[in-house]
Design an enzyme around this catalytic site. Structure first.
Site, PDB file in Angstrom:
ATOM      1  N   THR A 179      18.956  15.472  -2.647  1.00  0.00           N
ATOM      2  CA  THR A 179      19.156  14.424  -1.646  1.00  0.00           C
ATOM      3  C   THR A 179      20.094  15.000  -0.587  1.00  0.00           C
ATOM      4  O   THR A 179      20.812  15.961  -0.869  1.00  0.00           O
ATOM      5  CB  THR A 179      19.814  13.176  -2.264  1.00  0.00           C
ATOM      6  OG1 THR A 179      21.084  13.562  -2.780  1.00  0.00           O
ATOM      7  CG2 THR A 179      18.975  12.611  -3.394  1.00  0.00           C
ATOM      8  N   TRP A 211      25.668 -10.967   6.382  1.00  0.00           N
ATOM      9  CA  TRP A 211      25.210  -9.610   6.641  1.00  0.00           C
ATOM     10  C   TRP A 211      24.334  -9.551   7.888  1.00  0.00           C
ATOM     11  O   TRP A 211      23.427 -10.349   8.060  1.00  0.00           O
ATOM     12  CB  TRP A 211      24.396  -9.077   5.443  1.00  0.00           C
ATOM     13  CG  TRP A 211      25.207  -8.826   4.219  1.00  0.00           C
ATOM     14  CD1 TRP A 211      26.552  -9.054   4.077  1.00  0.00           C
ATOM     15  CD2 TRP A 211      24.754  -8.300   2.978  1.00  0.00           C
ATOM     16  NE1 TRP A 211      26.950  -8.696   2.805  1.00  0.00           N
ATOM     17  CE2 TRP A 211      25.871  -8.226   2.111  1.00  0.00           C
ATOM     18  CE3 TRP A 211      23.518  -7.863   2.508  1.00  0.00           C
ATOM     19  CZ2 TRP A 211      25.790  -7.756   0.808  1.00  0.00           C
ATOM     20  CZ3 TRP A 211      23.424  -7.391   1.207  1.00  0.00           C
ATOM     21  CH2 TRP A 211      24.546  -7.334   0.368  1.00  0.00           C
ATOM     22  N   GLU A 236      14.266  10.169  -4.604  1.00  0.00           N
ATOM     23  CA  GLU A 236      14.315   9.805  -6.032  1.00  0.00           C
ATOM     24  C   GLU A 236      13.053   9.110  -6.504  1.00  0.00           C
ATOM     25  O   GLU A 236      12.878   8.891  -7.707  1.00  0.00           O
ATOM     26  CB  GLU A 236      15.516   8.874  -6.300  1.00  0.00           C
ATOM     27  CG  GLU A 236      16.862   9.543  -6.227  1.00  0.00           C
ATOM     28  CD  GLU A 236      17.477   9.526  -4.824  1.00  0.00           C
ATOM     29  OE1 GLU A 236      16.705   9.438  -3.847  1.00  0.00           O
ATOM     30  OE2 GLU A 236      18.709   9.613  -4.719  1.00  0.00           O
TER      31      GLU A 236
HETATM   32  P1  ADP Z   1      18.016  11.025   2.530  1.00  0.00           P
HETATM   33  O1  ADP Z   1      17.789  10.464   3.916  1.00  0.00           O
HETATM   34  O2  ADP Z   1      19.360  10.719   1.977  1.00  0.00           O
HETATM   35  O3  ADP Z   1      17.540  12.420   2.323  1.00  0.00           O
HETATM   36  P2  ADP Z   1      15.589  10.018   1.641  1.00  0.00           P
HETATM   37  O4  ADP Z   1      14.921  10.927   2.582  1.00  0.00           O
HETATM   38  O5  ADP Z   1      15.193   9.996   0.242  1.00  0.00           O
HETATM   39  O6  ADP Z   1      17.091  10.235   1.596  1.00  0.00           O
HETATM   40  O7  ADP Z   1      15.568   8.628   2.323  1.00  0.00           O
HETATM   41  C1  ADP Z   1      15.553   7.443   1.604  1.00  0.00           C
HETATM   42  C2  ADP Z   1      16.008   6.284   2.445  1.00  0.00           C
HETATM   43  O8  ADP Z   1      15.393   6.283   3.718  1.00  0.00           O
HETATM   44  C3  ADP Z   1      15.628   4.977   1.841  1.00  0.00           C
HETATM   45  O9  ADP Z   1      16.487   4.608   0.800  1.00  0.00           O
HETATM   46  C4  ADP Z   1      15.698   4.059   3.032  1.00  0.00           C
HETATM   47  O10 ADP Z   1      17.016   3.666   3.323  1.00  0.00           O
HETATM   48  C5  ADP Z   1      15.235   4.928   4.160  1.00  0.00           C
HETATM   49  N1  ADP Z   1      13.820   4.662   4.431  1.00  0.00           N
HETATM   50  C6  ADP Z   1      12.755   5.367   4.014  1.00  0.00           C
HETATM   51  N2  ADP Z   1      11.619   4.823   4.488  1.00  0.00           N
HETATM   52  C7  ADP Z   1      11.974   3.748   5.212  1.00  0.00           C
HETATM   53  C8  ADP Z   1      11.249   2.740   5.939  1.00  0.00           C
HETATM   54  N3  ADP Z   1       9.927   2.761   6.048  1.00  0.00           N
HETATM   55  N4  ADP Z   1      11.951   1.771   6.536  1.00  0.00           N
HETATM   56  C9  ADP Z   1      13.305   1.722   6.456  1.00  0.00           C
HETATM   57  N5  ADP Z   1      14.029   2.634   5.791  1.00  0.00           N
HETATM   58  C10 ADP Z   1      13.384   3.632   5.176  1.00  0.00           C
END
Ligand code: ADP
Length: 551
Positions: A185, A449, A330
């Protein structure tokens, strides 16, 4: 009583075996890093992936060893990917957009033995090589004529690495729960954590991701994954395309609007996928050059919420269906998909647009609920916010080496076995989920919120706005109030009054940003998303006009 069906472990080598047996001539086209467009087939890739396996075995790599790639989407990356995974080594995709120190930390943590890298990343590899404790072989994904000349120890050109190796190598023959891939991550809070996919989880997830209501790709599709193989499995596309026999188009290092457009048209792409920032670039290019999309049918967009302007442009101006997906590293990564249901087709177009901007329904294999801080389930009424919790065979149970463990078993789960996504969401009566924020980005104003994402997605549609971010700024009376941060389009200078007037009526009154500031560039993180942490740091001492008034 056990069933009487055959034992066929769900391992990903079977995916490329299948493509080799049944779609050997289907093309894989790459914009190579050396420049030209190259063409190969699943049949040829299978043979060269076998050579990779033999080359890896030749340097002592065995089941469970970690093999890293620092690479764009290319045919060679695909070969290295299957060559390593299929023999039971763990393919660790490293995100080159991280800082070099983070990359070194991750590779040391994973204890990678081999590093395959694209020549574009040679400067990074040169810099980190002295810090790497376990890598013994560096393979540059090119031929000897393009081998980087810098100070990388034991470096060999990929073509030399596999040259002379046999195309006969044993794959599979291990248990389906064997580790298959490793992806960290981005570590916006604390050290990055390793998500360790299994063969079974990758295979099941790829099948779910390609169900009709999700990607729905088939042998007649031409698929262009702009989403990188180095992050979250390229949303399963590197598994899905050979599984269904789709032609695959790999964009290499050039992801700008003009380059992506050229491939979409010249290769007759029907399905593509990427984060919204990529599509903003493409759409700008289409407008500037007055170009049309003549073959593209579907575009999957995820990683962050689809901005309304992007959805409208694709669907209304260019006739391309948007598939909105939500997920995370994840979750392998897809969790929900925004395909419309019969109930939605009865709605008027504007209501449909609102529905499509939501993140959608759970994919089969994903179980999902929203809960309050005490873990009590919240109602599915489309209004109540809660922490989004998930469960499933392609959802992480623990992180590599038990990082971030929450219980004595080293797992990263709540007591009831659910994984807390860190997202805050609503679920409506028919199960459509909407992300309202990251738990850490939500703006807490007067005990209520405010969703930063909602405001951003509307603001990005205002005239002259290239990108928009909203963060909470400390307020003496309300705890926090929203601050809108704008990156203008070149030559544009939208004013605070214009932007607030644009938001008027589109969001609740008390969600209205207390102030608007303009920055040259909104910082993006390693996965192309807005870096809220950096913005919060920049504006940590920012005093809102309303604060001054309240004093
Ligand atoms: P990181 O950005 O930490 O590498 P990820 O790429 O796994 O982690 O991103 C996951 C997060 O991205 C999700 O938990 C969510 O907050 C956000 N995310 C992913 N897809 C969407 C979506 N379609 N709309 C809003 N948020 C999203």
């Amino acid at each position: 009583m056990l069933g009487l069906m055959q034992d066929w472990p769900l391992t990903v080598d079977k995916i490329l075996d299948h493509a080799h047996s049944w779609f050997p001539q289907r093309e894989v086209v790459t914009r190579s890093l050396e420049g030209p467009i190259t063409r190969t087939t699943y049949g040829a890739i299978w043979g060269r992936a076998k050579q990779v396996t033999n080359a890896l075995r030749g340097i002592g790599i065995v089941l469970g060893d970690r093999v890293a790639t620092l690479a764009w989407n290319t045919e060679r990356h695909l070969e290295a990917w299957y060559g390593a995974m299929s023999m039971g080594a763990v393919l660790h995709t490293v995100n080159p957009r991280l800082f070099p120190e983070q990359i070194a930390w991750i590779i040391n943590h994973a204890e990678d033995k081999v590093l395959f890298f694209d020549t574009t990343f040679a400067p990074i590899v040169e810099k980190i090589a002295p810090l790497l404790k376990t890598v013994t072989t560096y393979v540059a994904l090119t031929d000897r004529f393009n081998l980087p000349t810098g100070a990388i120890p034991n470096v060999i050109a990929y073509e030399d690495f596999i040259a002379g190796q046999s195309q006969d190598a044993q794959w599979g023959a291990f248990e389906e729960n064997t580790a298959c891939g490793l992806c960290y991550t981005s570590g916006t809070t604390g050290d990055p954590k390793g998500v360790l996919y299994s063969h079974r989880s990758n295979l099941l997830h790829a099948m779910a991701a390609n169900s009709a209501d999700c990607f729905g790709a088939g042998a007649n599709d031409v698929v262009l994954p702009v989403v990188p193989m180095f992050h979250a499995n390229a949303w399963a596309i590197a598994f899905v395309a050979p599984m269904c026999g789709a032609k695959l188009v790999m964009p290499g290092a050039r992801l700008d609007g003009a380059s992506v457009y050229e491939l979409l048209e010249s290769e007759k792409v029907t399905f593509t996928a990427a984060v919204p920032t990529v599509w903003l670039m493409l759409l700008n290019y289409l407008r500037e050059t007055n170009s049309k999309l003549t073959t593209l049918k579907r575009v999957a967009i995820g990683g962050s919420a689809v901005p309304e302007a992007v959805l409208r442009a694709f669907e209304q101006d260019y006739g391309v269906e948007v598939i909105h997906a939500w997920g995370m590293t994840e979750m392998s990564p897809i969790g929900t998909i925004g395909k419309m249901l019969p109930e939605h087709y009865a709605q008027d177009r504007e209501t449909q647009i609102k529905t499509k901007l939501k993140q959608g329904r759970a994919l089969f294999t994903v179980d999902m609920k929203i809960v309050d801080d005490e873990g009590r389930e919240k109602p599915h009424d489309g209004k109540a916010f809660g922490r989004l919790m998930v469960k499933g065979p392609a959802v992480a149970r623990a992180y590599f080496k038990n990082a971030g463990a929450r219980n004595a078993k080293g797992e990263c789960l709540e007591e009831d076995g659910f994984f807390d996504t860190g997202d805050v969401a609503t679920l409506d009566e028919i199960g459509v989920m909407q992300i309202t924020d990251r738990a850490k980005d939500v703006i807490k104003s007067g005990g209520e919120w405010i969703s930063s994402i909602d405001i951003e997605n509307i603001a990005v549609g205002a005239e002259g706005v290239a990108n928009a971010a909203v963060i909470g700024v400390v307020h003496p009376k309300w705890d926090e109030r929203p601050l809108l941060i704008i990156e203008p389009k070149p030559g544009a200078a939208p004013t605070k009054a214009q932007l607030l007037a644009f938001l008027e009526g589109k969001i609740a009154k008390w969600w209205m940003p207390d102030d608007v500031v303009t920055v040259e560039k909104i910082p993006l993180g390693a996965t192309g998303k807005i870096n809220k942490l950096a913005l919060r740091e920049t504006f940590k001492d920012y005093r809102l006009p309303s604060t001054q008034a309240a004093e």
